[in-house]
Design an enzyme around this catalytic site. Structure first.
Site, mmCIF file in Angstrom:
data_model
loop_
_atom_site.group_PDB
_atom_site.id
_atom_site.type_symbol
_atom_site.label_atom_id
_atom_site.label_comp_id
_atom_site.label_asym_id
_atom_site.label_seq_id
_atom_site.Cartn_x
_atom_site.Cartn_y
_atom_site.Cartn_z
ATOM 1 N N HIS A 24 33.270 47.418 16.305
ATOM 2 C CA HIS A 24 32.335 47.799 17.209
ATOM 3 C C HIS A 24 32.571 49.324 17.439
ATOM 4 O O HIS A 24 33.649 49.728 17.583
ATOM 5 C CB HIS A 24 32.481 47.086 18.577
ATOM 6 N N ASP A 64 33.316 43.238 14.334
ATOM 7 C CA ASP A 64 32.968 43.174 15.610
ATOM 8 C C ASP A 64 32.692 41.921 16.240
ATOM 9 O O ASP A 64 31.928 41.368 15.654
ATOM 10 C CB ASP A 64 31.302 44.121 15.593
ATOM 11 N N CYS A 88 25.289 50.216 20.794
ATOM 12 C CA CYS A 88 25.774 49.288 21.675
ATOM 13 C C CYS A 88 24.918 48.897 22.752
ATOM 14 O O CYS A 88 23.838 48.332 22.225
ATOM 15 C CB CYS A 88 27.014 49.987 22.426
#
Length: 225
Positions: free
Chosen positions: A194, A162, A113
């Site tokens: 995600h 995502d 991330c």
């Protein structure tokens, strides 16, 4: 397995979680946190790398702060001083290269991330000492890597579903790097969203996708470090 260590960061100091392989030596990898901070999941990832034979260091880029609340995590991520993070990551690279357990003259970087964006950033700002870069669905609006400076090969993992770090953005990054003569391999996992690697978050964890990335990450780092 691991322990908290301190290392130099441009004249100051930073902390991180260091995990050593059972053999006592191996190639080195920096594990870069998600927006939550240096939480147990990231320490567990460092432990897993150590069990696989790597010297793994997860720097604490929030300097003691961490959260499990998305709203607070977003605030911490946006408040991150990118220049300070760059110093901390450079310090982590130098610390690992000087560590007696480290084999080789380059380190790998892997981030998740926010940490995925910082992984590419670290590889770009340390082109002569970072030998391999892995990005897990990396994104941060304030992180702008100098792609032209990059020397390390890049491996990227993304989720088809995502909506934040989209497959289209991953392929666009791959095209940018290829246009610069750089290497980036991209894997997009069908049905995954995600943060699909985060096993501490059952709502998003995708076991099959996560395990496939692990196999690929092991091969990638062992080939390039």
């Amino acid at each position: 397995m691991g322990e908290i260590v301190s290392f130099k960061s441009n004249g100051a100091s930073a902390d991180g979680y260091l995990a050593l392989p059972p053999a006592g030596h191996g190639p080195a990898v920096i594990v870069i946190q998600e927006w939550w901070g240096l939480v147990p999941h990231i320490k567990d990832v460092a432990d897993r790398y150590a069990q696989a034979g790597f010297v793994a260091l997860a720097p604490d880029l929030y300097h003691g702060k961490a959260t499990s609340e998305p709203g607070d995590a977003g605030k911490l991520m946006m408040a991150l001083n990118i220049l300070q993070a760059e110093k901390d990551l450079r310090g982590a690279v130098d610390y690992l290269l000087a560590h007696p357990a480290t084999a080789g003259k380059k380190v790998g970087v892997v981030g998740f991330c926010m940490g995925g964006a910082l992984s590419l950033y670290a590889a770009s700002t340390n082109p002569d000492t970072v030998g391999a870069c892995i990005i897990y669905y990396g994104g941060h609006p304030n992180v702008k890597p100098d792609l032209a400076a990059l020397k390390a090969p890049v491996l990227g993992f993304y989720g088809e579903r995502d909506s934040g770090v989209t497959p289209a953005s991953a392929l666009a990054l791959q095209s940018q790097l290829q246009a610069l003569g750089k290497r980036m391999d991209v894997h997009i996992y069908p049905g995954a969203g995600h943060a699909f690697f985060n096993s501490d978050r059952p709502a998003v964890y995708d076991k099959a996708a996560a395990e496939d990335t692990w196999t690929r990450a092991m091969d990638f780092f062992r080939t390039n470090l």
